[in-house]
Design a protein around this motif. Structure first.
Motif, PDB file in Angstrom:
ATOM      1  N   ASN A  82     -18.908  62.459 -42.857  1.00  0.00           N
ATOM      2  CA  ASN A  82     -19.829  61.768 -43.465  1.00  0.00           C
ATOM      3  C   ASN A  82     -21.289  61.858 -43.062  1.00  0.00           C
ATOM      4  N   PRO A  83     -22.100  62.799 -43.389  1.00  0.00           N
ATOM      5  CA  PRO A  83     -23.471  63.151 -42.859  1.00  0.00           C
ATOM      6  C   PRO A  83     -24.401  62.568 -43.544  1.00  0.00           C
ATOM      7  N   THR A  84     -25.324  62.190 -42.560  1.00  0.00           N
ATOM      8  CA  THR A  84     -26.178  61.172 -42.977  1.00  0.00           C
ATOM      9  C   THR A  84     -27.831  61.852 -42.880  1.00  0.00           C
ATOM     10  N   THR A  85     -28.231  63.322 -42.566  1.00  0.00           N
ATOM     11  CA  THR A  85     -29.326  63.600 -42.781  1.00  0.00           C
ATOM     12  C   THR A  85     -29.130  64.905 -43.087  1.00  0.00           C
ATOM     13  N   PRO A  86     -30.229  65.590 -43.736  1.00  0.00           N
ATOM     14  CA  PRO A  86     -30.414  66.837 -44.376  1.00  0.00           C
ATOM     15  C   PRO A  86     -29.740  67.914 -43.384  1.00  0.00           C
ATOM     16  N   ALA A  87     -30.346  67.811 -42.153  1.00  0.00           N
ATOM     17  CA  ALA A  87     -30.139  68.780 -40.993  1.00  0.00           C
ATOM     18  C   ALA A  87     -28.383  68.700 -40.638  1.00  0.00           C
ATOM     19  N   GLN A  88     -27.791  67.644 -40.889  1.00  0.00           N
ATOM     20  CA  GLN A  88     -26.390  67.554 -40.557  1.00  0.00           C
ATOM     21  C   GLN A  88     -25.615  68.384 -41.721  1.00  0.00           C
TER      22      GLN A  88
ATOM     23  N   PHE B  93     -24.583  70.847 -35.928  1.00  0.00           N
ATOM     24  CA  PHE B  93     -23.805  69.445 -36.380  1.00  0.00           C
ATOM     25  C   PHE B  93     -23.446  68.862 -35.390  1.00  0.00           C
ATOM     26  N   GLN B  94     -23.652  67.430 -35.489  1.00  0.00           N
ATOM     27  CA  GLN B  94     -23.338  66.511 -34.376  1.00  0.00           C
ATOM     28  C   GLN B  94     -22.429  65.655 -34.826  1.00  0.00           C
ATOM     29  N   PRO B  95     -21.050  65.759 -34.465  1.00  0.00           N
ATOM     30  CA  PRO B  95     -19.982  64.817 -34.914  1.00  0.00           C
ATOM     31  C   PRO B  95     -20.289  63.490 -34.506  1.00  0.00           C
ATOM     32  N   ILE B  96     -21.051  63.056 -33.489  1.00  0.00           N
ATOM     33  CA  ILE B  96     -21.655  61.692 -33.426  1.00  0.00           C
ATOM     34  C   ILE B  96     -23.112  61.820 -32.832  1.00  0.00           C
ATOM     35  N   ILE B  97     -23.928  60.870 -33.662  1.00  0.00           N
ATOM     36  CA  ILE B  97     -25.147  60.853 -33.492  1.00  0.00           C
ATOM     37  C   ILE B  97     -25.300  59.413 -32.747  1.00  0.00           C
ATOM     38  N   GLY B  98     -26.034  59.427 -31.605  1.00  0.00           N
ATOM     39  CA  GLY B  98     -26.219  58.205 -30.774  1.00  0.00           C
ATOM     40  C   GLY B  98     -27.517  57.634 -31.075  1.00  0.00           C
ATOM     41  N   GLU B  99     -27.693  56.500 -30.490  1.00  0.00           N
ATOM     42  CA  GLU B  99     -29.046  55.852 -30.761  1.00  0.00           C
ATOM     43  C   GLU B  99     -30.094  56.693 -30.583  1.00  0.00           C
ATOM     44  N   GLN B 100     -31.200  56.482 -31.727  1.00  0.00           N
ATOM     45  CA  GLN B 100     -32.286  57.203 -31.850  1.00  0.00           C
ATOM     46  C   GLN B 100     -33.417  56.710 -31.510  1.00  0.00           C
ATOM     47  N   ASP B 101     -33.493  55.177 -31.293  1.00  0.00           N
ATOM     48  CA  ASP B 101     -34.809  54.478 -30.644  1.00  0.00           C
ATOM     49  C   ASP B 101     -34.720  54.272 -29.246  1.00  0.00           C
TER      50      ASP B 101
ATOM     51  N   VAL C 119     -27.527  48.556 -29.851  1.00  0.00           N
ATOM     52  CA  VAL C 119     -27.677  49.951 -30.125  1.00  0.00           C
ATOM     53  C   VAL C 119     -26.705  50.323 -31.516  1.00  0.00           C
ATOM     54  N   ILE C 120     -26.976  51.456 -32.222  1.00  0.00           N
ATOM     55  CA  ILE C 120     -26.465  51.563 -33.283  1.00  0.00           C
ATOM     56  C   ILE C 120     -26.115  53.290 -33.283  1.00  0.00           C
ATOM     57  N   ALA C 121     -24.806  53.677 -33.389  1.00  0.00           N
ATOM     58  CA  ALA C 121     -24.557  55.217 -33.566  1.00  0.00           C
ATOM     59  C   ALA C 121     -23.762  55.280 -34.778  1.00  0.00           C
ATOM     60  N   ARG C 122     -23.765  56.636 -35.087  1.00  0.00           N
ATOM     61  CA  ARG C 122     -23.268  57.151 -36.265  1.00  0.00           C
ATOM     62  C   ARG C 122     -22.168  58.183 -36.209  1.00  0.00           C
ATOM     63  N   ILE C 123     -21.092  58.119 -36.535  1.00  0.00           N
ATOM     64  CA  ILE C 123     -19.981  58.661 -36.605  1.00  0.00           C
ATOM     65  C   ILE C 123     -20.141  59.841 -37.760  1.00  0.00           C
ATOM     66  N   GLU C 124     -20.215  60.957 -37.528  1.00  0.00           N
ATOM     67  CA  GLU C 124     -20.578  61.962 -38.789  1.00  0.00           C
ATOM     68  C   GLU C 124     -19.170  62.710 -38.959  1.00  0.00           C
ATOM     69  N   GLN C 125     -18.344  62.911 -38.126  1.00  0.00           N
ATOM     70  CA  GLN C 125     -16.988  63.555 -38.257  1.00  0.00           C
ATOM     71  C   GLN C 125     -16.149  62.369 -37.921  1.00  0.00           C
ATOM     72  N   LEU C 126     -15.305  61.918 -38.657  1.00  0.00           N
ATOM     73  CA  LEU C 126     -14.198  60.984 -38.594  1.00  0.00           C
ATOM     74  C   LEU C 126     -13.118  61.443 -38.397  1.00  0.00           C
ATOM     75  N   TYR C 127     -12.594  62.786 -38.737  1.00  0.00           N
ATOM     76  CA  TYR C 127     -11.403  63.521 -38.421  1.00  0.00           C
ATOM     77  C   TYR C 127     -11.671  64.901 -38.496  1.00  0.00           C
ATOM     78  N   PRO C 128     -11.134  65.822 -37.293  1.00  0.00           N
ATOM     79  CA  PRO C 128     -10.657  64.994 -36.263  1.00  0.00           C
ATOM     80  C   PRO C 128     -11.649  64.282 -35.469  1.00  0.00           C
ATOM     81  N   PHE C 129     -11.235  63.236 -34.991  1.00  0.00           N
ATOM     82  CA  PHE C 129     -12.133  62.384 -34.123  1.00  0.00           C
ATOM     83  C   PHE C 129     -12.524  63.057 -32.688  1.00  0.00           C
TER      84      PHE C 129
END
Length: 941
Positions: A754-760, A803-811, A845-855
């Motif tokens: 579930n990518p959330t940025t153009p780079a992803q 590609f980052q399977p998890i994107i951590g806090e950005q602030d 903090v807010i992190a995004r999981i961009e790859q839900l599976y394989p976890f």
């Protein structure tokens, strides 16, 4: 035409009712000038001044009307024509035509007999012809080599051609050239069904094999399901003839799709599967193939082999197939298309699809219509399919045809694409051979679909333990008294003196001995090394999802690609809105604007194509994108011509195929799955118009995409782009049903992101083809994020990132002060971020999981470890609690967090519907979700 007929005068021998005779005679003249009388040849040649090409027919009728007025005596003198004789000839011409149109209705092509009375318009009396006319000579046109025959002989010929073992449907075809070609083939004096003695003996051997394997299995493995071919044994001669005829015409590959009826028979007697290995499967002694874990029942398994023909080796593939009968149709077509693309130009006749259907399934399953509808489209045409219907006249189990369909024939759906249909008696093997040759030649000549309706019966029930007489007593009384096809044909050959009774018995005994020894009983099978691509998937076996690969590209490479994407043909005028998009992309490449989704996605395709990888993208609106972000296909506002920049990047580039598809999910997704399983080096992408529309193809997802590897060892790199996101557009335009894909995930069978940025998306798409890992990729792609002010990237993100399977806090938040960790996926991240910034929360903090599976367990642990004072872990999602990722992913959270950390759900309450239809209610719900995640207020039950 009625106005032209009125031109004929009642005083003439060519008055109105005889106009059809003149036109019919002219049709014969156009087909073969020598087929009409010399006096008529002269008249017709005068009409177009001796030039030998077809002209409109109305002037012919008009010309003869004028001749009738000016020189009635002259016309009457032509071969002694009188008004009465021309009326009679016209009646004969109509009768001949009617046999072509409706002869199939009274054909003797049902092995169990026909009870349908002939239609009244097949009676000569219907046309004013009576017994005294039977010995009168009439023009035959193209019907017979003799120009004139007694009516009695004409009718006999018509019955032999159109009412014997073959019922031909082709007069519905609009294209005159195709229709005439079929008329000539059916009515030509050389169109005899009779075979030479050597060929007859070979056909008997094939029937012996078809019957013999079923007898052997019945005796040795009593009670086991095999879905036998008994009653439809003529399928084996059809397939053998089809392979040899097409091979002689240059075919190198044939891909066959069929359900389980007769599949084991085809595997052993056509493809050359070892009987010994089949017997091991019955006994449960088989070894598991590489990559296969669950396996599948033996009558679903695929196979491939190489068979010699007069034109060289032919590679035959029988596709793996689930019990969903016709769903294999588009998969086969996609595989054939991929092979044709791989082979290059003019390959439609070198690789052909063959689909074998059941009668009830052909008329009852919607996927048949979808596949037929694709047959002549740009994106999905494979140059025509040969369809074979094993018409056992009883449907799936024991259904009455009145309950199975609303049409006269089970094949009537094929008329939508004007395919010729040949209804052939399965108990007449020589007619079967004739029809097979005709079907192959038609397909090769016109590159269009053709149907062989093999009318047969089913000697046993749906499976071997079923008793069909409980619901079809009358039919099965006939069947139990009915001789087998082999017995009927053997008796005929004995009577003809082709073979003796002893030789016939020896053929049976010989075949049984071969089975006992476990030897191959088909035509000799050539070594697999004769097929160039038999090892192409080996490099992708046993690879891990986290195999590293470099997806970044240089800045010069990006700018080169964008420059080429901006080049337009001369006088190509873009729509002002599209021109603005292209201008913005120039600024993005220059670093003057942040990168949006459309730029990054197109750059992913362009860079891969420049690197000589192939791209195939289809879906209902993929050229511009459903949400008008892609603009991969540009439209000239002056002349409506299109331009696809990805096709014109470089002389030595990969292939780019971008097509808006027909309005189908199941058919198109099945096609793309088949394509992807055939070409590991092509990035194959299907995009749903809205993500949840993919459920129209749920069978393909369940039976092929998610489980094809574990059942059959079939790898696949297909990408599914499923627009997803809760934006107040109602239940059917919100959710791509993320939970369904996660529920299907196991054994690292596919990837859900579930990518959330153009780079992803840039790195994700490139990773899919650059990494030596071929598993389906399910992408929850965005809608509003395509233009969201925060969902942007920089050039540096493409040139140095991955590609980052998890994107951590950005602030910039002090990790030691953090007590609440929110993990989310997709669009809701930006809602959370904006409110968190607005409220200036420093302990969240807010992190995004961009790859839900394989976890990504290790990455998840590393992210959590950054916050030593963590007390709460919140999973936040937009979807209702019973949907989305919560239930399918929470074990990953609880298993990898310290016991003292509280795990909480923040999201919508459970719901039977994916989303509300009221925008105001949607906004209220979305605010509540965000508040619950940030402040811990209860949400969900």
């Amino acid at each position: 035409m009625s106005k032209l007929i009125k031109l004929f005068q009642d005083s003439s021998s060519l008055y109105g009712s005889n106009a059809s005779f003149v036109e019919n005679l002219y049709e014969h003249f156009l087909e073969d000038p020598e087929s009409v009388d010399p006096s008529w040849q002269k008249q017709f040649r005068e009409i177009h001044n001796g030039v030998d090409y077809e002209t409109p027919h109305s002037p012919v009728v008009e010309r003869f009307a004028q001749l009738a007025i000016k020189t009635p005596n002259r016309l009457a003198q032509l071969q002694g024509f009188t008004e009465e004789s021309v009326k009679k000839q016209s009646a004969v011409a109509r009768l001949i035509n009617h046999y072509r149109v409706r002869g199939h209705q009274i054909a003797n092509n049902n092995p169990l007999g026909k009870t349908t009375p002939p239609p009244p318009d097949m009676d000569p009396g219907y046309y004013g012809l009576s017994e005294p006319d039977m010995d009168t000579l009439f023009d035959t046109g193209s019907l017979h080599s003799d120009r004139r025959l007694p009516l009695r002989d004409i009718i006999a010929s018509l019955k032999e051609i159109y009412c014997g073992s073959i019922g031909s449907e082709y007069m519905h075809i609009v294209d005159t050239h195709q229709r005439r070609w079929l008329i000539n083939r059916m009515e030509n004096a050389k169109a005899s069904l009779k075979l030479g003695a050597e060929k007859k003996l070979w056909v008997l051997k094939l029937l012996t094999a078809a019957e013999g394997i079923e007898t052997y299995l019945q005796n040795r493995f009593v009670g086991q399901k095999r879905f036998s071919l008994e009653g439809g044994e003529s399928l084996i001669p059809i397939l053998d003839e089809l392979i040899q005829c097409s091979g002689a015409q240059g075919t190198k590959e044939i891909v066959i799709g069929m359900a389980h009826r007769g599949r084991l028979n085809v595997l052993v007697n056509i493809l050359g599967k070892s009987p010994a290995s089949l017997f091991d499967e019955f006994a449960g002694n088989t070894k598991v193939a590489p990559g296969v874990r669950s396996g599948d029942v033996k009558y679903h398994m695929g196979f491939s082999s190489n068979i010699e023909s007069s034109g060289g080796p032919v590679h035959i593939t029988l596709a793996f197939n689930p019990s969903h009968l016709e769903i294999i149709n588009p998969v086969v077509e996609g595989s054939v298309k991929a092979r044709q693309d791989r082979a290059g130009k003019d390959s439609q006749n070198t690789i052909i699809p063959v689909l074998i259907h059941g009668d009830a399934a052909f008329s009852g399953q919607g996927i048949v219509m979808e596949t037929l509808n694709m047959s002549q489209t740009r994106a999905f045409s494979t140059g025509g399919t040969i369809h074979i219907v094993i018409n056992n006249q009883i449907g799936f189990t024991t259904s009455n045809p009145l309950d199975a369909r609303s049409t006269l024939y089970c094949t009537d759906v094929a008329s939508m694409i004007q395919a010729p249909v040949f209804h052939v008696n399965g108990d007449d093997p020589e007619a079967v051979i004739f029809v097979t040759k005709l079907a192959v030649d038609y397909r090769m000549t016109f590159n269009r679909d053709v149907v062989i309706d093999l009318i047969c019966y089913r000697r046993l029930g749906h499976n071997e333990a079923d008793e069909p007489a409980t619901t079809q007593p009358a039919m099965y009384k006939k069947i139990r008294k009915h001789k087998t096809t082999r017995k009927i044909y053997s008796d005929d050959l004995i009577q003809e003196g082709v073979i003796s009774t002893k030789q016939s018995l020896e053929l049976e005994q010989e075949y049984q001995k071969l089975l006992e020894s476990g030897q191959i009983v088909s035509r000799p099978v050539l070594p697999s090394s004769t097929y160039l691509y038999f090892k192409q998937w080996n490099q992708y076996l046993n690879k891990s999802w986290d195999t590293p690969c470099n997806t970044a590209v240089s800045l010069d490479h990006l700018r080169f690609c964008n420059d080429r994407m901006q080049r337009l043909p001369v006088n190509f005028e873009l729509h002002p809105r599209v021109a603005k998009v292209m201008e913005n992309r120039r600024k993005m490449a220059a670093g003057a604007m942040p990168l949006d989704w459309g730029f990054a996605e197109n750059m992913a395709y362009a860079t891969l194509i420049i690197e000589k990888h192939n791209i195939r993208l289809t879906g209902q609106d993929v050229g511009r994108g459903t949400f008008v972000h892609r603009h991969a296909v540009l439209h000239n506002q002056i002349n409506n011509k299109t331009h696809t920049p990805l096709k014109h990047l470089d002389k030595d580039q990969g292939r780019a195929q971008i097509y808006d598809s027909l309005l189908s999910e199941a058919g198109v997704l099945g096609f793309e799955y088949g394509y992807s399983t055939t070409t590991p080096n092509t990035l194959v992408i299907w995009e749903a118009q809205f993500g949840d529309f993919a459920n129209g193809a749920q069978v393909v997802i369940d039976q092929f995409i998610s489980s094809g590897e574990t059942k059959w060892g079939r790898l696949c790199g297909l990408v599914m782009l499923l627009p997803h996101g809760f934006e107040g557009q109602g239940p059917e335009h919100s959710s791509a049903r993320l939970e369904r894909y996660l529920q299907l995930c196991a054994e690292h069978n596919m990837q859900v992101c579930n990518p959330t940025t153009p780079a992803q998306i840039f790195h994700l798409l490139r990773r899919q083809i650059l990494r030596p890992f071929r598993k389906p990729l399910i992408i929850m792609s965005p809608k509003s994020l395509l233009r969201h002010k925060l969902a942007v990237s920089s050039l540096e993100d493409l040139t140095t990132g991955r590609f980052q399977p998890i994107i951590g806090e950005q602030d910039d938040i002090n990790p030691k002060k953090v007590t609440r960790f929110i993990l989310c996926a997709g669009k809701v991240y930006y809602d959370l971020l904006e409110v968190r910034r607005q409220d200036n929360l420093k302990d969240v903090v807010i992190a995004r999981i961009e790859q839900l599976y394989p976890f990504p367990i290790d990455l998840f642990k590393a992210e959590i470890a950054k916050y030593p004072n963590l007390a709460e872990f919140i999973w936040c999602q937009e979807e209702p609690k019973n949907q989305g990722a919560w239930y399918n992913s929470r074990h990953h959270f609880t298993d990898n967090l310290q016991p003292q950390i509280k795990v909480t759900y923040a999201g919508r309450e459970a719901s039977a519907s994916p989303a509300v239809g009221n925008f105001r209610v949607h906004i209220e719900q979305q605010k509540a979700v965000v508040q619950a995640a940030l402040y811990g207020k209860p949400s969900g039950k």
